[in-house]
Scaffold this motif. Sequence first.
Motif, PDB file in Angstrom:
ATOM      1  N   UNK A 146       8.209  -4.908  -9.143  1.00 30.45           N
ATOM      2  CA  UNK A 146       8.925  -5.054  -7.861  1.00 30.45           C
ATOM      3  C   UNK A 146       9.112  -6.523  -7.501  1.00 30.45           C
ATOM      4  N   UNK A 147       8.090  -7.314  -7.777  1.00 28.47           N
ATOM      5  CA  UNK A 147       8.191  -8.754  -7.477  1.00 28.47           C
ATOM      6  C   UNK A 147       9.353  -9.365  -8.281  1.00 28.47           C
ATOM      7  N   UNK A 181      11.837   1.642  -0.611  1.00 26.96           N
ATOM      8  CA  UNK A 181      11.008   1.705   0.608  1.00 26.96           C
ATOM      9  C   UNK A 181      10.779   0.331   1.223  1.00 26.96           C
ATOM     10  N   UNK A 182      11.429  -0.667   0.681  1.00 29.04           N
ATOM     11  CA  UNK A 182      11.278  -2.016   1.203  1.00 29.04           C
ATOM     12  C   UNK A 182      12.422  -2.280   2.188  1.00 29.04           C
ATOM     13  N   UNK A 183      12.129  -2.347   3.488  1.00 27.42           N
ATOM     14  CA  UNK A 183      13.223  -2.467   4.467  1.00 27.42           C
ATOM     15  C   UNK A 183      14.066  -3.725   4.267  1.00 27.42           C
ATOM     16  N   UNK A 184      13.468  -4.786   3.716  1.00 29.90           N
ATOM     17  CA  UNK A 184      14.227  -6.032   3.531  1.00 29.90           C
ATOM     18  C   UNK A 184      15.147  -5.941   2.314  1.00 29.90           C
ATOM     19  N   UNK A 185      14.711  -5.198   1.311  1.00 26.48           N
ATOM     20  CA  UNK A 185      15.434  -5.235   0.025  1.00 26.48           C
ATOM     21  C   UNK A 185      16.181  -3.954  -0.338  1.00 26.48           C
ATOM     22  N   UNK A 187       0.833  -1.216   0.000  1.00 26.59           N
ATOM     23  CA  UNK A 187       0.000   0.000   0.000  1.00 26.59           C
ATOM     24  C   UNK A 187       0.862   1.258   0.000  1.00 26.59           C
ATOM     25  N   UNK A 188       1.915   1.266   0.826  1.00 24.91           N
ATOM     26  CA  UNK A 188       2.722   2.491   0.889  1.00 24.91           C
ATOM     27  C   UNK A 188       3.503   2.687  -0.414  1.00 24.91           C
ATOM     28  N   UNK A 246      17.363  -0.067  -7.254  1.00 26.34           N
ATOM     29  CA  UNK A 246      17.577   0.607  -5.968  1.00 26.34           C
ATOM     30  C   UNK A 246      16.435   1.553  -5.658  1.00 26.34           C
ATOM     31  N   UNK A 247      15.991   2.273  -6.694  1.00 23.26           N
ATOM     32  CA  UNK A 247      14.894   3.234  -6.540  1.00 23.26           C
ATOM     33  C   UNK A 247      13.553   2.508  -6.394  1.00 23.26           C
TER      34      UNK A 247
END
Length: 435
Positions: free
Chosen positions: A245-246, A283-287, A7-8, A278-279
């Motif tokens: 993203x996936x 916002x994905x803390x894991x990746x 969602x974010x 990278x961009x």
Amino acid sequence: MDVSLVESESQLDKPQQVDLDRCVHCGLCLNACPTYRELGVEMDSPRGRIYQMVQVASGAPITDSYREHIDLCLACRGCESACPSGVQYGKLVEAARADIENNTERGFFTQLFRDFIFRNLLPSPALLTAAGAGLWAYQASGLQKLMRVTGLVNLLGPLKDREALTPEAQIPFFFREIGKTFPAEGPRKYRVAFMAGCIANISFARLNEATVRVLQKNGCEVVVPANQTCCGALHVHAGIRDKARELARRNVDAVVDGNFDAIITNAAGCGSTLKEYGELLEHDPTYARRAAKFTSLMRDVTEFLAGIELNTKMGAIDATVTYQDSCHLAHGQKIRKAPRQLLNAIPGLQFKPMPLSDLCCGSAGIYNILHTDLSMSLLEKKMANVNLTKATIIATANPGCMIQLEAGVKKWGRGGERVVHVVELLDEAYRQAGK
Ligand code: SF4
Ligand code: SF4
């Protein structure tokens, strides 16, 4: 997948005010824009499209007209190179498309078609192999030739130009090389990962093999990582960022821990997106950190080869060669010198610069299939510039541009020109040396 993260991320998938504000509406980008040059319509210029994005960001509804003007953009980023204010137009148009994708409905069959292509076909080696086998049968049986020679292809009406853009299915497909490691020729200087693409495994299998050979010749141990998948570039261009993203996460997992000196692609369109992982995942803390590392290692093959001490043990190629800049290499990745430097390193080769070589040829991912008339009009003008050079070989650095230019040679060429990737010419020159 963390639902709040999805969602974010989707909240950010729209043009951001800070990026829109950079445009000062000076219009210095207009002449660099192929759709504006072709149509002469302000709303189909970079400035006009940004103006419409500002309206939507201020609360105006997403109308069919807005969608059409954004769809008609080639995302070639020629305007980005021309802009003195540093507007990141590529980022804006990708975000605008994601906003449209997330907030409007498409017709049932259009949606079904898009879901099949983007969510099922492109990421699936099995489906791509099946489609490639069908295409190979159509071509190898002589049916395609028969359709063209007898004029039956004309019965396809407006689809005729699209048929001309059908790429060749090249067996054996490159999928069989995925998971393998190819040793360096001579002492190993570098260990690199090669991203083989999706459709390229079917239609550019020989180019992928040539790329591996050229890297081997230059002291690289080449790994073709096993779990890699489609890079997601076509998804990003179509606004389907959740799937992009996936795919990015899968590629990061497949490659980033492999202790590589570089990650290589031979497709400028893919490279642009691979360099933006990278961009895409910031916002994905894991990746986020892993994706930033992936981006830092990512190189176009011409960029990589021009940046090392090139093996110059090449035979001569006695031909006049011109070079068409791929938009995503020249404007997206700001790489112009490297491919020219490599061409000029080949003995015997006469390099002839092409006027307006960095103006889009009309390929632009699947733009030529979706907007065939405009794409063909751009291609006709491109071929007029190619013909001025009298080159017998047209080199470029992106498979999509190669398909488009091959169609251009057939329709508007002087006769018999070859269209090749820069790396294929290097491969030929190395082979000549071995004779
Ligand atoms: S995108 Fe750049 S060049 Fe084009 S109008 Fe805006 S500021 Fe001017
Ligand atoms: S990306 Fe290309 S087609 Fe789109 S506005 Fe910029 S120059 Fe024009």
